[in-house]
Design an enzyme around this catalytic site. Structure first.
Site, PDB file in Angstrom:
ATOM      1  N   GLY A   1       0.818  -1.201   0.000  1.00 53.06           N
ATOM      2  CA  GLY A   1       0.000   0.000   0.000  1.00 53.06           C
ATOM      3  C   GLY A   1       0.855   1.255   0.000  1.00 53.06           C
ATOM      4  O   GLY A   1       2.067   1.204  -0.175  1.00 53.06           O
ATOM      5  N   GLY A   2       0.196   2.404   0.239  1.00 54.46           N
ATOM      6  CA  GLY A   2       0.909   3.673   0.241  1.00 54.46           C
ATOM      7  C   GLY A   2       0.118   4.799  -0.392  1.00 54.46           C
ATOM      8  O   GLY A   2       0.688   5.741  -0.932  1.00 54.46           O
ATOM      9  N   ALA A   3      -1.219   4.708  -0.334  1.00 52.71           N
ATOM     10  CA  ALA A   3      -2.100   5.780  -0.834  1.00 52.71           C
ATOM     11  C   ALA A   3      -1.849   6.109  -2.296  1.00 52.71           C
ATOM     12  O   ALA A   3      -2.066   7.243  -2.718  1.00 52.71           O
ATOM     13  CB  ALA A   3      -1.961   7.042   0.033  1.00 52.71           C
TER      14      ALA A   3
ATOM     15  N   GLN B   1      -2.421  -4.790   0.312  1.00 49.41           N
ATOM     16  CA  GLN B   1      -2.767  -4.057   1.523  1.00 49.41           C
ATOM     17  C   GLN B   1      -3.095  -2.616   1.177  1.00 49.41           C
ATOM     18  O   GLN B   1      -2.369  -1.966   0.433  1.00 49.41           O
ATOM     19  CB  GLN B   1      -1.607  -4.113   2.534  1.00 49.41           C
ATOM     20  CG  GLN B   1      -1.913  -3.503   3.887  1.00 49.41           C
ATOM     21  CD  GLN B   1      -1.411  -2.074   4.043  1.00 49.41           C
ATOM     22  OE1 GLN B   1      -0.543  -1.629   3.306  1.00 49.41           O
ATOM     23  NE2 GLN B   1      -1.990  -1.341   4.983  1.00 49.41           N
ATOM     24  N   SER B   2      -4.229  -2.109   1.662  1.00 48.47           N
ATOM     25  CA  SER B   2      -4.648  -0.731   1.451  1.00 48.47           C
ATOM     26  C   SER B   2      -4.755  -0.423  -0.048  1.00 48.47           C
ATOM     27  O   SER B   2      -5.494  -1.093  -0.763  1.00 48.47           O
ATOM     28  CB  SER B   2      -3.675   0.211   2.165  1.00 48.47           C
ATOM     29  OG  SER B   2      -4.165   1.526   2.188  1.00 48.47           O
ATOM     30  N   ALA B   3      -4.004   0.567  -0.544  1.00 42.49           N
ATOM     31  CA  ALA B   3      -4.036   0.858  -1.981  1.00 42.49           C
ATOM     32  C   ALA B   3      -3.600  -0.349  -2.788  1.00 42.49           C
ATOM     33  O   ALA B   3      -4.089  -0.580  -3.901  1.00 42.49           O
ATOM     34  CB  ALA B   3      -3.129   2.053  -2.290  1.00 42.49           C
TER      35      ALA B   3
ATOM     36  N   ASP C   1     -10.805   1.179  11.503  1.00 39.27           N
ATOM     37  CA  ASP C   1     -10.015   1.752  10.410  1.00 39.27           C
ATOM     38  C   ASP C   1     -10.696   3.025   9.925  1.00 39.27           C
ATOM     39  O   ASP C   1     -11.791   2.982   9.389  1.00 39.27           O
ATOM     40  CB  ASP C   1      -9.901   0.735   9.268  1.00 39.27           C
ATOM     41  CG  ASP C   1      -8.931   1.154   8.175  1.00 39.27           C
ATOM     42  OD1 ASP C   1      -8.728   2.368   7.998  1.00 39.27           O
ATOM     43  OD2 ASP C   1      -8.389   0.269   7.500  1.00 39.27           O
TER      44      ASP C   1
ATOM     45  N   HIS D   1      -6.158   0.996  10.712  1.00 38.79           N
ATOM     46  CA  HIS D   1      -5.537   0.705   9.416  1.00 38.79           C
ATOM     47  C   HIS D   1      -4.130   0.140   9.585  1.00 38.79           C
ATOM     48  O   HIS D   1      -3.713  -0.736   8.819  1.00 38.79           O
ATOM     49  CB  HIS D   1      -5.494   2.001   8.595  1.00 38.79           C
ATOM     50  CG  HIS D   1      -5.301   1.795   7.126  1.00 38.79           C
ATOM     51  ND1 HIS D   1      -6.261   1.218   6.322  1.00 38.79           N
ATOM     52  CD2 HIS D   1      -4.256   2.092   6.300  1.00 38.79           C
ATOM     53  CE1 HIS D   1      -5.824   1.174   5.068  1.00 38.79           C
ATOM     54  NE2 HIS D   1      -4.609   1.689   5.031  1.00 38.79           N
TER      55      HIS D   1
END
Length: 414
Positions: free
Chosen positions: A151-153, A222-224, A323, A355
């Protein structure tokens, strides 16, 4: 900018795949080399036994990457302008990192010096088309493989963010490939999904050369990264059901794990704006408002035909209930849409977790990690010997003091 197809159809070819789940496919294959534990491929090398990079080439690559990141940072600052939200988020991120620094240093030492880590293996021709491999120590048989998209936006993602997960899974006999990809502003969402797809293709075609089992490949994000990986998976399934030429098959993926992901980005634009990822930037990342449905896996899944849905592997969505970066309802709704469409979907919620709790704070705390155990339980479901070893596996030690973890939990900008 016009919507672009999220995956590229001309990535590297794949190795022998598992039996198909019911659709015609045209796989492009290339030669792979059997794994030799006595001569692991060096960091910066290509898979399939190709030439290793020299020290001079590694230094040159590092210098070029440093220059590129610096230049892109200034470009990104022009997009961001001066806004209190992202500045406050940046300040919180710095304090958060300082609090967890003792753990990051220990993980970093493992990342740079462990013989079980192969860093910056090249998987494609685009910038940042590299991945890190975490190899189990002394494997007695071909190992399961997890292709992990960090991830990492969509802006600060990096392959090393998966180092702690890679270490924990490798300690349990699972190979992990952490895939790097172009971030914004170096690339937009179609570039990110294309890079991820090329990385998955590389893993599928070269897994045997690293001691992996081609019949036990798993995809995780994960995430993005969960969003990007889901886009790649659904697009690949659609192409496969249409009989198009593909570089990897969804039938090679035994399960998809989506951790803390957002799957309907149309519904998250305003939320991200309030969190500091401004609407103008996010829409630039996603190639305009008209592209949002195309890059929303939840929306895409509603339109897939039954033949395409039948190709999908088991889908496991994992999310913390506290989250506030991406609400857990994002996974809850996506799981419901998938089930209604006929897919094999499972939702696991972690009560009271944020998160970063599930992915960072909990593993740094030591002890049995609920996320890792849940992932391993799926991977080792059909392997009685592996489950016996799991029951006797050493308990990981603490990497950060409890007071630091609790304070980081309160300060975390995520």
């Amino acid at each position: 900018m016009q919507p672009a197809s999220p995956v590229s159809g001309d990535a590297g070819p794949v190795a022998e795949a598992v039996p198909p789940r019911g659709a015609p496919q045209v796989l492009v294959r290339r030669r792979s080399v059997p794994f030799s534990p006595d001569s692991p491929l060096a960091p910066g090398s290509r898979g399939g036994g190709e030439r290793r990079s020299t020290f001079r080439e590694d230094v040159s690559h590092a210098a070029a990457e440093t220059y590129l990141v610096t230049r892109l940072a200034f470009i990104l600052l022009r997009y961001l302008g001066v806004g209190y939200r992202w500045i406050s988020q940046l300040a919180a991120l710095i304090i958060y990192a300082i609090l967890l620094m003792p753990g990051f240093i220990r993980v970093g030492y493992y990342y740079f010096f462990s013989r079980q880590v192969l860093r910056s293996v090249i998987y494609g021709d685009q910038p940042r088309n590299r991945l890190d491999l975490y190899i189990p120590r002394d494997p007695k048989k071909p190992s399961p493989v997890v292709a992990f998209v960090t991830g990492g936006a969509w802006i600060i993602g990096y392959k090393a963010w998966g180092a702690l997960l890679g270490r924990r899974l490798a300690e349990r006999g699972i190979i992990v490939a952490c895939i790097d990809y172009r971030n914004f502003p170096q690339g937009t969402i179609s570039d990110m999904v294309s890079d991820a797809s090329d990385g998955i293709s590389f893993v599928c075609e070269t897994v045997g050369a690293y001691g992996g089992d081609p019949n036990q490949i798993y995809l995780m994000g994960q995430s993005a990264g969960a969003h990007i990986a889901a886009c790649a998976l659904l697009e690949q399934a659609a192409k496969e059901s249409r009989g198009e030429q593909i570089s990897w098959s969804v039938t090679q993926i035994k399960a998809y794990f989506g951790l803390s992901g957002g799957y309907n980005i149309e519904n998250l634009v305003d939320h991200f704006h309030e969190r500091g990822l401004y609407r103008s930037i996010f829409l630039s990342i996603m190639e305009g408002k008209k592209s949002l449905p195309h890059f929303s896996p939840e929306t895409v899944a509603k339109k897939l035909c039954p033949e395409t849905i039948a190709l999908l592997p088991q889908i496991v969505l994992l999310h913390g209930t506290d989250d506030y970066s991406i609400p857990f309802s994002a996974s809850e709704t996506f799981a419901g849409v998938l089930k209604q469409a006929g897919a094999k979907a499972k939702l696991l919620l972690y009560e009271g977790k944020t998160h970063t709790d599930v992915f960072l704070q909990d593993p740094l705390r030591g002890g049995r990690d609920k996320l890792v155990e849940d992932v391993i339980s799926v991977i080792h479901a059909d392997d009685a010997d592996a489950r016996e070893k799991d029951a006797l596996a050493p308990i990981p030690g603490r990497l950060v003091s409890e007071w630091q973890i609790k304070l980081a939990h309160r300060i975390s900008p995520f």
